[in-house]
Write a protein that holds these residues in place. Structure first.
Motif, PDB file in Angstrom:
ATOM      1  N   ARG A  31      25.713 -51.724  15.463  1.00  0.00           N
ATOM      2  CA  ARG A  31      26.249 -51.814  14.108  1.00  0.00           C
ATOM      3  C   ARG A  31      25.351 -51.018  13.171  1.00  0.00           C
ATOM      4  N   GLU A  32      25.895 -50.693  12.004  1.00  0.00           N
ATOM      5  CA  GLU A  32      25.129 -49.968  10.992  1.00  0.00           C
ATOM      6  C   GLU A  32      25.626 -50.367   9.615  1.00  0.00           C
ATOM      7  N   GLU A  33      24.763 -50.129   8.630  1.00  0.00           N
ATOM      8  CA  GLU A  33      25.125 -50.503   7.262  1.00  0.00           C
ATOM      9  C   GLU A  33      24.295 -49.682   6.282  1.00  0.00           C
ATOM     10  N   TRP A  34      24.974 -49.123   5.291  1.00  0.00           N
ATOM     11  CA  TRP A  34      24.280 -48.438   4.206  1.00  0.00           C
ATOM     12  C   TRP A  34      24.034 -49.436   3.081  1.00  0.00           C
ATOM     13  N   GLN A  35      22.812 -49.508   2.602  1.00  0.00           N
ATOM     14  CA  GLN A  35      22.444 -50.442   1.536  1.00  0.00           C
ATOM     15  C   GLN A  35      22.669 -49.819   0.157  1.00  0.00           C
ATOM     16  N   ASN A  36      22.717 -50.661  -0.852  1.00  0.00           N
ATOM     17  CA  ASN A  36      22.945 -50.185  -2.219  1.00  0.00           C
ATOM     18  C   ASN A  36      21.845 -49.243  -2.694  1.00  0.00           C
ATOM     19  N   ASP A  37      20.646 -49.411  -2.156  1.00  0.00           N
ATOM     20  CA  ASP A  37      19.541 -48.535  -2.578  1.00  0.00           C
ATOM     21  C   ASP A  37      19.509 -47.223  -1.813  1.00  0.00           C
ATOM     22  N   GLY A  38      20.520 -46.983  -0.949  1.00  0.00           N
ATOM     23  CA  GLY A  38      20.592 -45.734  -0.195  1.00  0.00           C
ATOM     24  C   GLY A  38      19.922 -45.780   1.156  1.00  0.00           C
ATOM     25  N   SER A  39      19.269 -46.891   1.473  1.00  0.00           N
ATOM     26  CA  SER A  39      18.649 -47.012   2.797  1.00  0.00           C
ATOM     27  C   SER A  39      19.723 -47.290   3.856  1.00  0.00           C
ATOM     28  N   TRP A  40      19.354 -47.032   5.106  1.00  0.00           N
ATOM     29  CA  TRP A  40      20.295 -47.194   6.223  1.00  0.00           C
ATOM     30  C   TRP A  40      19.727 -48.182   7.226  1.00  0.00           C
ATOM     31  N   ILE A  41      20.559 -49.103   7.671  1.00  0.00           N
ATOM     32  CA  ILE A  41      20.178 -50.059   8.712  1.00  0.00           C
ATOM     33  C   ILE A  41      21.055 -49.824   9.934  1.00  0.00           C
ATOM     34  N   GLY A  42      20.435 -49.690  11.072  1.00  0.00           N
ATOM     35  CA  GLY A  42      21.162 -49.542  12.326  1.00  0.00           C
ATOM     36  C   GLY A  42      20.604 -50.481  13.376  1.00  0.00           C
ATOM     37  N   VAL A  43      21.456 -50.951  14.255  1.00  0.00           N
ATOM     38  CA  VAL A  43      21.048 -51.804  15.366  1.00  0.00           C
ATOM     39  C   VAL A  43      21.468 -51.106  16.652  1.00  0.00           C
ATOM     40  N   LEU A  44      20.504 -50.781  17.493  1.00  0.00           N
ATOM     41  CA  LEU A  44      20.753 -50.007  18.694  1.00  0.00           C
ATOM     42  C   LEU A  44      20.265 -50.744  19.931  1.00  0.00           C
ATOM     43  N   THR A  45      20.980 -50.548  21.032  1.00  0.00           N
ATOM     44  CA  THR A  45      20.582 -51.063  22.332  1.00  0.00           C
ATOM     45  C   THR A  45      20.337 -49.889  23.266  1.00  0.00           C
ATOM     46  N   PHE A  46      19.208 -49.955  23.997  1.00  0.00           N
ATOM     47  CA  PHE A  46      18.856 -48.866  24.910  1.00  0.00           C
ATOM     48  C   PHE A  46      17.949 -49.429  25.999  1.00  0.00           C
ATOM     49  N   PRO A  47      17.702 -48.668  27.085  1.00  0.00           N
ATOM     50  CA  PRO A  47      16.817 -49.160  28.151  1.00  0.00           C
ATOM     51  C   PRO A  47      15.451 -49.549  27.603  1.00  0.00           C
ATOM     52  N   ALA A  48      14.972 -50.702  28.043  1.00  0.00           N
ATOM     53  CA  ALA A  48      13.745 -51.256  27.474  1.00  0.00           C
ATOM     54  C   ALA A  48      12.537 -50.361  27.687  1.00  0.00           C
ATOM     55  N   ILE A  52       7.776 -56.712  37.282  1.00  0.00           N
ATOM     56  CA  ILE A  52       8.689 -55.681  36.800  1.00  0.00           C
ATOM     57  C   ILE A  52      10.119 -56.173  36.857  1.00  0.00           C
ATOM     58  N   ARG A  53      10.897 -55.774  35.887  1.00  0.00           N
ATOM     59  CA  ARG A  53      12.331 -56.019  35.918  1.00  0.00           C
ATOM     60  C   ARG A  53      13.020 -54.992  35.049  1.00  0.00           C
ATOM     61  N   PHE A  54      14.291 -54.727  35.347  1.00  0.00           N
ATOM     62  CA  PHE A  54      15.094 -53.840  34.534  1.00  0.00           C
ATOM     63  C   PHE A  54      15.666 -54.639  33.369  1.00  0.00           C
ATOM     64  N   ASP A  55      15.661 -54.040  32.190  1.00  0.00           N
ATOM     65  CA  ASP A  55      16.153 -54.751  31.021  1.00  0.00           C
ATOM     66  C   ASP A  55      16.572 -53.741  29.957  1.00  0.00           C
ATOM     67  N   GLU A  56      17.310 -54.241  28.972  1.00  0.00           N
ATOM     68  CA  GLU A  56      17.638 -53.483  27.779  1.00  0.00           C
ATOM     69  C   GLU A  56      17.014 -54.182  26.582  1.00  0.00           C
ATOM     70  N   VAL A  57      16.835 -53.443  25.514  1.00  0.00           N
ATOM     71  CA  VAL A  57      16.298 -54.012  24.294  1.00  0.00           C
ATOM     72  C   VAL A  57      17.206 -53.612  23.142  1.00  0.00           C
ATOM     73  N   ARG A  88      12.176 -45.581  32.548  1.00  0.00           N
ATOM     74  CA  ARG A  88      13.129 -45.648  31.436  1.00  0.00           C
ATOM     75  C   ARG A  88      13.735 -47.043  31.291  1.00  0.00           C
ATOM     76  N   ASN A  89      13.835 -47.772  32.378  1.00  0.00           N
ATOM     77  CA  ASN A  89      14.597 -49.020  32.371  1.00  0.00           C
ATOM     78  C   ASN A  89      13.764 -50.274  32.588  1.00  0.00           C
ATOM     79  N   ALA A  90      12.545 -50.133  33.068  1.00  0.00           N
ATOM     80  CA  ALA A  90      11.777 -51.299  33.501  1.00  0.00           C
ATOM     81  C   ALA A  90      10.797 -51.768  32.441  1.00  0.00           C
ATOM     82  N   VAL A  91      10.520 -53.074  32.470  1.00  0.00           N
ATOM     83  CA  VAL A  91       9.525 -53.675  31.577  1.00  0.00           C
ATOM     84  C   VAL A  91       8.640 -54.619  32.379  1.00  0.00           C
TER      85      VAL A  91
END
Length: 241
Positions: free
Chosen positions: A192-209, A161-166, A110-113
Motif C-alpha cells: 500500500r502507499e499514501e501521499w500525506q498532506n505535507d507532501g511526504s510519501w508512505i509506502g509499505v513493501l514486502t520483499f525477501p528478508a 537459518i530460515r527463508f522468510d519475507e519482511v 537474498r531470502n534467508a535470515v
C-alpha cells in the motif's frame, strides 16, 4: 549468440551418423527437461549442425533428412539436444559448478535470515563458509532452484537459518518523495502507499528478508538518510528500526 568458450557440445548418434551442436549448458538442460522458454538463437554458438564440432565438419544432407526429416539447423538443434547427450569437459564442469555455487549462495542470502538474531540477514560469506563446513557440493547439471532445499537442509545443523519475507513501512520526506518513491516502490511488492498532506510519501513493501540491508541502503541513498522505516510484524505491532 554465445561465445564458443561458453558453449558445450550436445551429441546425437543415429543411423550410423553423428550430429553435434554448440549450446549454452543451462539452456541445453532446460531443453532436455522441456522447460526452455527463451530464444534459441540467443543460446547457441553457431546456427550449424556438425558431425564433428571441434573440426567444423558437417554431416551429409541425406543423413540429416534420414534422422530429422529436415536440413534446417534451427529445427535440428533442439532435437539433437533432446535426444542426445550433453558433453562437457572437466574445465567446463568446474566453471559451471563455480557459477552455480555462487548463484546458490546469492539466492540463499537474498531470502534467508537468522531467527536467533531477530531475523537479521545472513551475509553471503557466512553462507558460503557454512556450506563448505557442511560439505555441500552444487551439482553443475541441475538448476539452482532445485538445489536450494537440499542446501538449506545441509545448512541448518551448522547455522540457524530460515527463508522468510519482511514487510517494511517507509516514510519519505516531501523534499525527496518525488524521485525517491519511484526507486523505492520497485524494490519489492508494494502492499500500500499514501501521499500525506505535507507532501511526504508512505509506502509499505514486502520483499525477501535477506535484502533488508540493501533496502535500507537504497532508501538512505535516495533520501539523504532522512526517511523513517518501520518493520511491520503484524497488523497490531509496528517496531521502529
Amino acid at each position: 549468440m554465445i561465445s564458443l568458450d561458453e558453449a558445450v557440445t550436445a551429441r546425437l548418434e543415429s543411423h550410423g551418423a553423428r550430429f553435434e551442436v554448440l549450446i549454452d549448458p543451462d539452456a541445453a538442460l532446460a531443453i532436455k527437461r522441456g522447460e526452455f522458454e527463451g530464444e534459441l538463437e540467443e543460446v547457441i554458438a553457431a546456427e550449424e549442425v556438425f558431425s564433428d564440432a571441434s573440426r567444423g565438419d558437417r554431416p551429409a544432407e541425406n543423413d540429416l533428412e534420414d534422422v530429422f526429416d529436415t536440413t534446417e539447423p534451427m529445427a535440428i538443434i533442439p532435437e539433437v539436444v533432446r535426444r542426445g547427450e550433453i558433453q562437457i569437459t572437466a574445465e567446463q564442469r568446474r566453471e559451471m559448478q563455480e557459477q552455480k555455487h555462487r548463484q546458490l549462495i546469492n539466492r540463499i542470502a537474498r531470502n534467508a535470515v537468522n531467527p536467533q538474531m531477530d531475523n537479521a540477514p545472513h551475509p553471503p560469506d557466512r553462507i558460503e563458509s557454512a556450506l563448505d563446513q557442511a560439505g555441500f557440493r552444487v551439482d553443475p547439471m541441475e538448476p539452482v532452484e532445485t538445489q536450494v532445499d537440499d542446501a538449506l537442509d545441509a545448512l541448518r545443523p551448522v547455522i540457524p537459518i530460515r527463508f522468510d519475507e519482511v514487510t517494511v513501512a517507509v516514510q519519505v520526506p516531501a523534499e525527496h518523495a518525488g524521485s525517491a518513491q519511484a526507486r523505492i516502490r520497485g524494490f519489492g511488492d508494494l502492499e500500500r502507499e499514501e501521499w500525506q498532506n505535507d507532501g511526504s510519501w508512505i509506502g509499505v513493501l514486502t520483499f525477501p528478508a535477506g535484502l533488508q540491508n540493501d533496502f535500507y541502503d537504497l532508501v538512505n541513498e535516495h533520501t539523504a538518510g532522512e526517511a523513517e522505516t518501520r518493520i511491520v510484524r503484524d497488523e497490531d505491532e509496528i517496531s521502529t528500526r
